[in-house]
Write an enzyme that holds these catalytic residues in place. Structure first.
Site, short mmCIF file in Angstrom:
data_model
loop_
_atom_site.label_atom_id
_atom_site.label_comp_id
_atom_site.label_asym_id
_atom_site.label_seq_id
_atom_site.Cartn_x
_atom_site.Cartn_y
_atom_site.Cartn_z
N ARG A 98 0.54 3.73 -3.24
CA ARG A 98 0.05 4.99 -2.88
C ARG A 98 0.98 6.14 -2.51
O ARG A 98 0.82 7.36 -3.15
CB ARG A 98 -0.74 4.98 -1.70
CG ARG A 98 -1.76 3.99 -1.91
CD ARG A 98 -2.94 4.09 -0.40
NE ARG A 98 -3.70 2.94 -0.38
CZ ARG A 98 -4.79 2.76 0.17
NH1 ARG A 98 -5.44 4.03 0.64
NH2 ARG A 98 -5.71 1.74 0.45
N ASP A 133 -4.89 -9.58 -8.38
CA ASP A 133 -5.31 -8.60 -9.27
C ASP A 133 -4.00 -8.06 -10.04
O ASP A 133 -3.82 -8.13 -11.25
CB ASP A 133 -6.27 -7.69 -9.07
CG ASP A 133 -6.07 -7.03 -7.69
OD1 ASP A 133 -5.08 -7.21 -6.94
OD2 ASP A 133 -6.92 -6.38 -6.88
N GLU A 143 0.86 -1.22 -0.06
CA GLU A 143 0.06 0.12 -0.07
C GLU A 143 0.92 1.04 0.06
O GLU A 143 0.54 2.34 -0.75
CB GLU A 143 -0.99 0.00 1.22
CG GLU A 143 -1.93 -1.07 1.16
CD GLU A 143 -3.10 -0.73 0.29
OE1 GLU A 143 -3.24 0.07 -0.57
OE2 GLU A 143 -4.01 -1.81 0.18
N GLU A 183 -12.57 0.61 -9.97
CA GLU A 183 -12.32 -0.24 -10.72
C GLU A 183 -13.34 -0.54 -12.07
O GLU A 183 -12.73 -0.62 -13.02
CB GLU A 183 -12.22 -1.75 -10.17
CG GLU A 183 -10.80 -1.99 -9.56
CD GLU A 183 -11.27 -1.58 -7.79
OE1 GLU A 183 -10.06 -1.20 -7.05
OE2 GLU A 183 -12.59 -1.11 -7.48
#
Length: 598
Positions: A227, A356, A223, A490
């Site tokens: 980010r 993903d 993360e 998404e």
């Protein structure tokens, strides 16, 4: 279309982006009707003046009388009783005709000058109005972002995220115990792209004065990479401000100890101060997660490019080499890998959560290398063929979905996270094997349609966290714990990619539907909040404004209603947090799997 120049190590600024005229306003009326109506009114007035000039001005070369009867109104008469064509219309006559002709010519010249002056004024007015209209449209287009940012600025400044109903800061364990301003870093490039430069400078000032990574805090490597490092690198490439590169490198150095494992597969968590790493307690037998250790490549390659230090590049290439050596059941990558033993954990494969962005980064490694990283492209193609064979199915109602493979069984459930794959298939269509570009573009469109159905079959027209395809139930969440919407991007991301590649108006229409639903049901006085049940017409809010809402959801909506020349896809590649990074045009073969260093 010129290629945006990459920044050399000196930190010279990239020329400003050509943002183009915006076209995503906040209200349906102003999206199309107000813009077109105002423009049509101005255009009509301009045309009327032009036609007036054409019909009303005399031909000075022939000095003929007016043939429309208007000269009798405009030119003084000497006799109201003779020569009238119609009642109230008078002609010039009499013995002093020469004097009257001179007077007539003088008046005609005056009329001509007055018309020319009016036309010039109209042109200036039209020019000013266009600028005013563009400014108004830009304001409308940015309203959702302004509402989210301004409330974070007031109630959550410096905190990682915002609780818009309680009107205070919010954080989760992925950011550790420290307030690192995740929303500020995540939103920077969105602010810049939208032209909100005052807000951008506020964020930059906070980063310069407050962003500190030498804190005793345990953070998610994945993360923080997508980010923070992704957001800082993007802000650097867009603005040229050196502070963003400096901060990105400082943070990356703090993440390197996470790779100190027997296999080189990084831990999921690392303490920024001590460098001690560990994995999530819930992960299969202490495993690392495919989507986490497989989603570092883009940012780490750029770090090596900018710093000249090959350590970042070597870390991610080591992960790739290890994966290439491993057996894959049915050609599929399981979601769990033990960093101590180098063995797969539970045989669970998904294109949604846990898996993903690994597949996404294989494709984007190839794109980011200017399509020279053939090794990454081969891994992507191999993986997609296995996914299509084992995971992609059609429901009884004709909806194409991506299921999950668990211990030899296909679970007919698709997550909101997996909806990004429609855009990925479209993005990877060009360059696919056996000239199957059309096939993968169509597959992407089918996934987009299914995900739109998951939105359309709810009361709020917002999609659930996951939805099933069992029996009579299709594209609908069954369990209460799967009915929430947390401002995820998404589906809109896929709409944007499909719009870019097809310009089919349905994708803008669907995106606008989603924008209206977010505005109606997620907007609260203190920002935007997720909802707990998309099937309830009176939803309860979760009181969290996620940082990715500003980084991804609002950015993809903005781009969906902008021109293709804004961040063109042949020059920019978006990381999985929607932070655009430039394509690297390198003279060596480093990014194609060659072990040479940068």
């Amino acid at each position: 279309m010129t290629t945006p120049a990459l920044l050399p190590l000196s930190g010279r600024r990239i020329p400003p982006l050509n943002l183009g005229p915006p076209s995503f306003p906040h209200h349906r009326a102003t999206l199309r009707l107000s813009e077109k109506f105002i423009l049509l009114l101005i255009l009509s007035a301009f045309i009327t003046l032009c036609f007036g000039a054409f019909f009303f001005l005399p031909d000075s070369s022939k000095h003929k009388r007016f043939d429309l009867g208007l000269e009798d109104v405009l030119i003084p008469h000497v006799d109201a009783n003779r020569g009238a064509k119609n009642p109230g219309v008078f002609l010039i006559h009499g013995p002093d005709e020469h004097r009257h002709r001179e007077e007539e010519e003088r008046l005609r010249n005056k009329i001509r000058a007055d018309h020319e002056k009016a036309l010039e004024e109209a042109k200036e007015k039209l020019k000013k109005s266009r600028e005013e209209i563009r400014a108004e449209i830009q304001t409308e287009k940015n309203k959702m972002m302004k509402h989210a940012w301004d409330n974070y600025r007031i109630y959550g400044w410096g905190h990682n995220e915002l609780r818009p109903i309680a009107r205070k800061g919010h954080s989760t364990n992925i950011f550790g115990s420290s307030q690192m301003g995740a929303t500020i870093v995540d939103a920077l490039d969105t602010l810049y792209i939208m032209g909100l430069l005052d807000e951008f400078r506020d964020g930059q000032k906070w980063i310069e004065d407050n962003l500190d990574f030498s804190v005793n805090s345990e953070v998610s490597v994945f993360e923080v990479n997508i980010r923070f490092i992704g957001g800082l690198l993007s802000a650097y490439y867009l603005s040229g401000e050196e502070i963003f590169k400096i901060k990105a490198v400082q943070l990356a150095e703090k993440l390197l100890p996470a790779f100190n494992t027997p296999t080189g597969i990084p831990w999921a968590m690392v303490n920024l101060k001590s460098g001690v790493g560990r994995n999530w307690g819930w992960a299969s037998a202490g495993s690392s997660i495919l989507a986490e250790f497989g989603t570092l490549h883009m940012e780490f390659v750029h770090l090596s490019y900018l710093t000249g230090d090959p350590v970042y590049y070597k870390k991610v290439m080591h992960i790739r080499k290890l994966l290439q050596k491993m057996d894959r059941p049915n050609g599929l990558y399981p979601n769990y890998l033990n960093p101590r033993t180098g063995r797969w954990g539970q045989y669970h494969t998904s294109v949604g959560g846990l898996g993903d962005s690994f597949y996404e980064y294989l494709l984007k490694a190839w794109l980011m290398s200017d399509k020279t990283d053939h090794e990454a492209r081969k891994m992507y193609d191999d993986a997609i063929e296995a996914i299509e064979k084992h995971l992609i199915k059609k429901s009884r109602g004709g909806l194409t979905f991506i299921g999950e493979w668990k211990n030899g069984h296909l679970e007919k459930k698709m997550g909101h996270l997996a909806c990004f794959a429609g855009g990925m298939f479209a993005l990877g269509a060009d360059g696919s094997r056996m000239d199957k570009a059309g096939h993968y573009l169509e597959l992407g469109a089918e996934i987009a349609h299914t995900c739109h159905e998951s939105y359309d079959r709810t009361a709020l027209k917002l999609g659930p966290e996951s939805f099933k395809f069992d029996g009579a139930v299709e594209a609908v969440a069954v369990r209460q714990a799967e009915k929430y919407y947390i401002l995820r991007p998404e589906v809109i991301e896929t709409y944007w990619y499909l719009w870019r590649f097809t310009h089919d108006p349905r994708y803008r229409r669907w995106g606008w539907e989603a924008a209206l639903a977010i505005e109606k049901y997620c907007r609260v006085s203190g920002g935007f909040s997720g909802v707990k049940d998309v099937y309830s017409s009176t939803p309860t809010h979760d009181d969290v404004q996620q940082s990715f809402f500003l980084a991804e959801t609002l950015k993809y909506l903005y781009l969906l209603f902008s021109g293709d020349d804004l961040l063109p896809l042949d020059h920019w590649v978006f990381n999985t947090e929607a932070h655009p990074l430039p394509v690297l045009h390198l003279s060596n073969a480093t990014l194609s799997g060659n072990p040479a260093v940068l």
